[in-house]
Design an enzyme around this catalytic site. Structure first.
Site, PDB file in Angstrom:
ATOM      1  N   GLY A   1      -9.463  -6.415   8.875  1.00 20.61           N
ATOM      2  CA  GLY A   1      -8.359  -5.716   9.521  1.00 20.61           C
ATOM      3  C   GLY A   1      -8.034  -6.329  10.862  1.00 20.61           C
ATOM      4  O   GLY A   1      -7.155  -7.187  10.999  1.00 20.61           O
ATOM      5  N   ARG A   2      -8.785  -5.904  11.878  1.00 17.68           N
ATOM      6  CA  ARG A   2      -8.457  -6.342  13.241  1.00 17.68           C
ATOM      7  C   ARG A   2      -8.582  -7.844  13.419  1.00 17.68           C
ATOM      8  O   ARG A   2      -7.848  -8.431  14.217  1.00 17.68           O
ATOM      9  CB  ARG A   2      -9.331  -5.570  14.236  1.00 17.68           C
ATOM     10  CG  ARG A   2      -8.887  -4.107  14.364  1.00 17.68           C
ATOM     11  CD  ARG A   2      -9.987  -3.223  14.845  1.00 17.68           C
ATOM     12  NE  ARG A   2     -11.084  -3.166  13.887  1.00 17.68           N
ATOM     13  CZ  ARG A   2     -12.254  -2.588  14.124  1.00 17.68           C
ATOM     14  NH1 ARG A   2     -12.472  -2.013  15.294  1.00 17.68           N
ATOM     15  NH2 ARG A   2     -13.195  -2.578  13.202  1.00 17.68           N
TER      16      ARG A   2
ATOM     17  N   ARG B   1      -7.435   2.041  -2.897  1.00 16.99           N
ATOM     18  CA  ARG B   1      -8.354   2.030  -1.752  1.00 16.99           C
ATOM     19  C   ARG B   1      -8.977   3.408  -1.590  1.00 16.99           C
ATOM     20  O   ARG B   1      -8.275   4.428  -1.604  1.00 16.99           O
ATOM     21  CB  ARG B   1      -7.607   1.663  -0.469  1.00 16.99           C
ATOM     22  CG  ARG B   1      -8.515   1.703   0.756  1.00 16.99           C
ATOM     23  CD  ARG B   1      -7.819   1.292   2.048  1.00 16.99           C
ATOM     24  NE  ARG B   1      -8.454   0.114   2.606  1.00 16.99           N
ATOM     25  CZ  ARG B   1      -8.634  -0.109   3.909  1.00 16.99           C
ATOM     26  NH1 ARG B   1      -8.212   0.745   4.801  1.00 16.99           N
ATOM     27  NH2 ARG B   1      -9.205  -1.199   4.342  1.00 16.99           N
TER      28      ARG B   1
ATOM     29  N   TYR C   1      -5.901  10.957   3.748  1.00 19.97           N
ATOM     30  CA  TYR C   1      -4.503  11.227   3.404  1.00 19.97           C
ATOM     31  C   TYR C   1      -4.433  12.010   2.076  1.00 19.97           C
ATOM     32  O   TYR C   1      -5.474  12.448   1.556  1.00 19.97           O
ATOM     33  CB  TYR C   1      -3.699   9.926   3.381  1.00 19.97           C
ATOM     34  CG  TYR C   1      -3.616   9.321   4.773  1.00 19.97           C
ATOM     35  CD1 TYR C   1      -2.894   9.970   5.778  1.00 19.97           C
ATOM     36  CD2 TYR C   1      -4.300   8.158   5.107  1.00 19.97           C
ATOM     37  CE1 TYR C   1      -2.839   9.458   7.077  1.00 19.97           C
ATOM     38  CE2 TYR C   1      -4.250   7.638   6.408  1.00 19.97           C
ATOM     39  CZ  TYR C   1      -3.514   8.298   7.385  1.00 19.97           C
ATOM     40  OH  TYR C   1      -3.475   7.808   8.657  1.00 19.97           O
TER      41      TYR C   1
ATOM     42  N   GLN D   1       0.850  -1.197   0.000  1.00 19.56           N
ATOM     43  CA  GLN D   1       0.000   0.000   0.000  1.00 19.56           C
ATOM     44  C   GLN D   1       0.885   1.246   0.000  1.00 19.56           C
ATOM     45  O   GLN D   1       1.695   1.441   0.915  1.00 19.56           O
ATOM     46  CB  GLN D   1      -0.937   0.023   1.219  1.00 19.56           C
ATOM     47  CG  GLN D   1      -1.991   1.118   1.057  1.00 19.56           C
ATOM     48  CD  GLN D   1      -2.877   1.318   2.268  1.00 19.56           C
ATOM     49  OE1 GLN D   1      -2.385   1.451   3.386  1.00 19.56           O
ATOM     50  NE2 GLN D   1      -4.183   1.367   2.059  1.00 19.56           N
TER      51      GLN D   1
HETATM   52  C1  LIG Z   1      -4.109  -0.835  13.876  1.00 21.59           C
HETATM   53  C2  LIG Z   1      -4.735  -0.358  12.602  1.00 21.59           C
HETATM   54  C3  LIG Z   1      -3.928   0.124  11.589  1.00 21.59           C
HETATM   55  C4  LIG Z   1      -4.486   0.525  10.363  1.00 21.59           C
HETATM   56  N1  LIG Z   1      -3.674   0.930   9.360  1.00 21.59           N
HETATM   57  C5  LIG Z   1      -4.174   1.182   8.123  1.00 21.59           C
HETATM   58  C6  LIG Z   1      -3.317   1.444   7.034  1.00 21.59           C
HETATM   59  O1  LIG Z   1      -2.092   1.410   7.136  1.00 21.59           O
HETATM   60  N2  LIG Z   1      -3.887   1.710   5.836  1.00 21.59           N
HETATM   61  C7  LIG Z   1      -5.259   1.742   5.666  1.00 21.59           C
HETATM   62  O2  LIG Z   1      -5.727   1.987   4.555  1.00 21.59           O
HETATM   63  N3  LIG Z   1      -6.087   1.476   6.689  1.00 21.59           N
HETATM   64  C8  LIG Z   1      -5.581   1.161   7.903  1.00 21.59           C
HETATM   65  N4  LIG Z   1      -6.421   0.816   8.935  1.00 21.59           N
HETATM   66  C9  LIG Z   1      -7.842   0.593   8.653  1.00 21.59           C
HETATM   67  C10 LIG Z   1      -8.075  -0.891   8.357  1.00 21.59           C
HETATM   68  O3  LIG Z   1      -7.494  -1.271   7.123  1.00 21.59           O
HETATM   69  C11 LIG Z   1      -9.570  -1.231   8.298  1.00 21.59           C
HETATM   70  O4  LIG Z   1     -10.169  -0.358   7.390  1.00 21.59           O
HETATM   71  C12 LIG Z   1     -10.235  -1.093   9.662  1.00 21.59           C
HETATM   72  O5  LIG Z   1      -9.520  -1.827  10.638  1.00 21.59           O
HETATM   73  C13 LIG Z   1     -11.686  -1.610   9.615  1.00 21.59           C
HETATM   74  O6  LIG Z   1     -11.688  -2.971   9.220  1.00 21.59           O
HETATM   75  P1  LIG Z   1     -11.967  -4.130  10.307  1.00 21.59           P
HETATM   76  O7  LIG Z   1     -13.312  -3.846  10.912  1.00 21.59           O
HETATM   77  O8  LIG Z   1     -11.955  -5.419   9.516  1.00 21.59           O
HETATM   78  O9  LIG Z   1     -10.870  -4.070  11.328  1.00 21.59           O
HETATM   79  C14 LIG Z   1      -5.884   0.448  10.180  1.00 21.59           C
HETATM   80  C15 LIG Z   1      -6.700  -0.015  11.224  1.00 21.59           C
HETATM   81  C16 LIG Z   1      -6.134  -0.425  12.406  1.00 21.59           C
HETATM   82  C17 LIG Z   1      -7.020  -0.993  13.492  1.00 21.59           C
END
Ligand SMILES: Cc1cc2nc3c(=O)[nH]c(=O)nc-3n(C[C@H](O)[C@H](O)[C@H](O)COP(=O)(O)O)c2cc1C
Length: 365
Positions: free
Chosen positions: A315-316, A224, A177, A98
């Site tokens: 994500g999480r 994205r 961003y 990314q």
């Molecule tokens: C610890 C953490 C770091 C993240 N870093 C990024 C990132 O580097 N780039 C991005 O586009 N989104 C980032 N996100 C957003 C996640 O990609 C995702 O959109 C978000 O966790 C919701 O998805 P989930 O409900 O499956 O966790 C981050 C989220 C978390 C919790």
């Protein structure tokens, strides 16, 4: 009926399932944004994802403002990312990088560089810095003459990503961003060819994506977006017009896939009452559409069954469950993630989450 366990083609890549890992910043690189051995372990533990999208990775010093995040602008970055991608490939996985320019979210205390953006605006809230949280500062508007140099930074990082062994790149155009700051009229106040009507505000997105596709191939170029609601103070007065137009432009560029982060009103990583734009984008973008935010197995399966999505990024759940596809396939309970270790340094809460497939049988039933 399509399920999360069916394979999917992305460009020339065949992903064995549609349970993908969302990009997750984890702050386990060095102060010079060099990837570490620990990162190779972390990502290879998660190689059973249909596709891993890497943590957001800086394209330049100017665009990097997150402590210990990865970078992709020097040969040292390339050499160390190669260790990561090799270990993912050895473990049977696939991985896109990314590409990240944070724009006004960069804090000058990190590298002594004033943040840049579409216009002279200041993000609300505070930045993560090496000296704790600090208020953001006003960004310097990018001069139109600087745009070719900026696009050159994206191209350099994309070329480096392929040299480092990534299977493709994803442009980070979401979450408030730099690209998002140009897309939305709340942060883009320009009066030149990059501001004003939608056609102008999507220009930087289109030019960067075209340059990435020319460099690494459109089949290895993804994007994205985060269309619904505010992200880090970046918002638009007409998201239902802007984002389908952006998606239509990406469709005509023929990118490998488009991922959308769209939280709902009860979202646990951002929330909004604004409806998702995904249904409109689905009509505008014919390639693989990947949805994200607060999905679990049931919601993910439903999104595929109704044709709303072609894959889901988690994500999480991936952060805390390195063997997420295995757990989903066997309906096993999930490890909860530990927010305290999201961005902390070191192994704890990074490579220490247990895998169900390595636990004794009685623990997993
Ligand atoms: C610890 C953490 C770091 C993240 N870093 C990024 C990132 O580097 N780039 C991005 O586009 N989104 C980032 N996100 C957003 C996640 O990609 C995702 O959109 C978000 O966790 C919701 O998805 P989930 O409900 O499956 O966790 C981050 C989220 C978390 C919790």
């Amino acid at each position: 009926m399509t399920t999360l366990f069916d394979s999917i083609k992305v460009g020339r890549l065949t992903c064995p399932n549609r349970i993908w890992m969302a990009p997750l910043t984890r702050g386990r690189g060095t102060r010079d944004h060099v990837p570490t051995e620990l990162m190779a372990t972390y990502y290879s533990q998660r190689a059973s994802a249909g596709l891993i999208i890497s943590e957001a990775t800086g394209i330049s010093l100017e665009g990097s403002g997150w402590p210990y995040a990865g970078g992709l602008w020097t040969q040292e970055h390339v050499d160390h990312w190669r260790v990561v991608t090799h270990s993912v490939h050895r473990a049977g996985g696939r991985m896109f990088a990314q590409l990240w320019h944070m724009g006004r979210i960069v804090h000058p205390s990190l590298h002594g560089v004033q943040p840049v953006s579409a216009s002279a605006t200041t993000a609300p809230g505070k930045a993560h810095t090496y000296d704790g949280k600090q208020p953001y500062v006003e960004a310097r508007p990018l001069d139109i003459e600087e745009i070719p140099r900026l696009i050159g930074d994206y191209v350099n990082a994309a070329r480096n990503a392929i040299n480092a062994g990534f299977d493709g790149v994803q442009l980070h155009a979401a979450n408030g961003y730099l690209i998002d700051q140009f897309l939305r009229d709340g942060s883009n106040k320009r009066s030149d060819a990059y501001g004003g009507p939608i056609e102008n505000r999507t220009r930087l997105l289109r030019e960067v994506v075209q340059a990435l596709a020319d460099t690494v191939g459109k089949e290895r170029t993804a994007v994205r977006l985060s269309p619904n609601g505010d992200s880090q103070g970046v918002d638009d007065s007409n998201q239902a017009a802007l984002f389908p137009a952006a998606a239509a432009a990406l469709d005509s560029l023929g990118i490998a896939f488009l991922e959308l982060r769209e939280p709902g009103p009860d979202g646990t990583f951002g929330k909004t009452d604004r409806p998702p734009v995904a249904p409109l984008i689905r009509r505008a973008f014919k390639g693989p559409l990947v949805l994200n935010s607060d999905y679990d197995l049931a919601r993910g399966q439903a999104a595929l069954a109704t044709g709303a999505a072609d894959a889901i990024t988690f994500g999480r759940k991936f952060l805390a469950n390195p063997d997420l596809p295995y757990r989903f396939a066997h309906n096993l309970p999930l490890n909860p993630d530990d927010q305290k270790t999201w961005y902390s340094q070191g192994a704890e809460g990074y490579v220490t989450y247990p895998e169900a497939r390595s636990l004794p049988e009685e623990t997993v039933t």
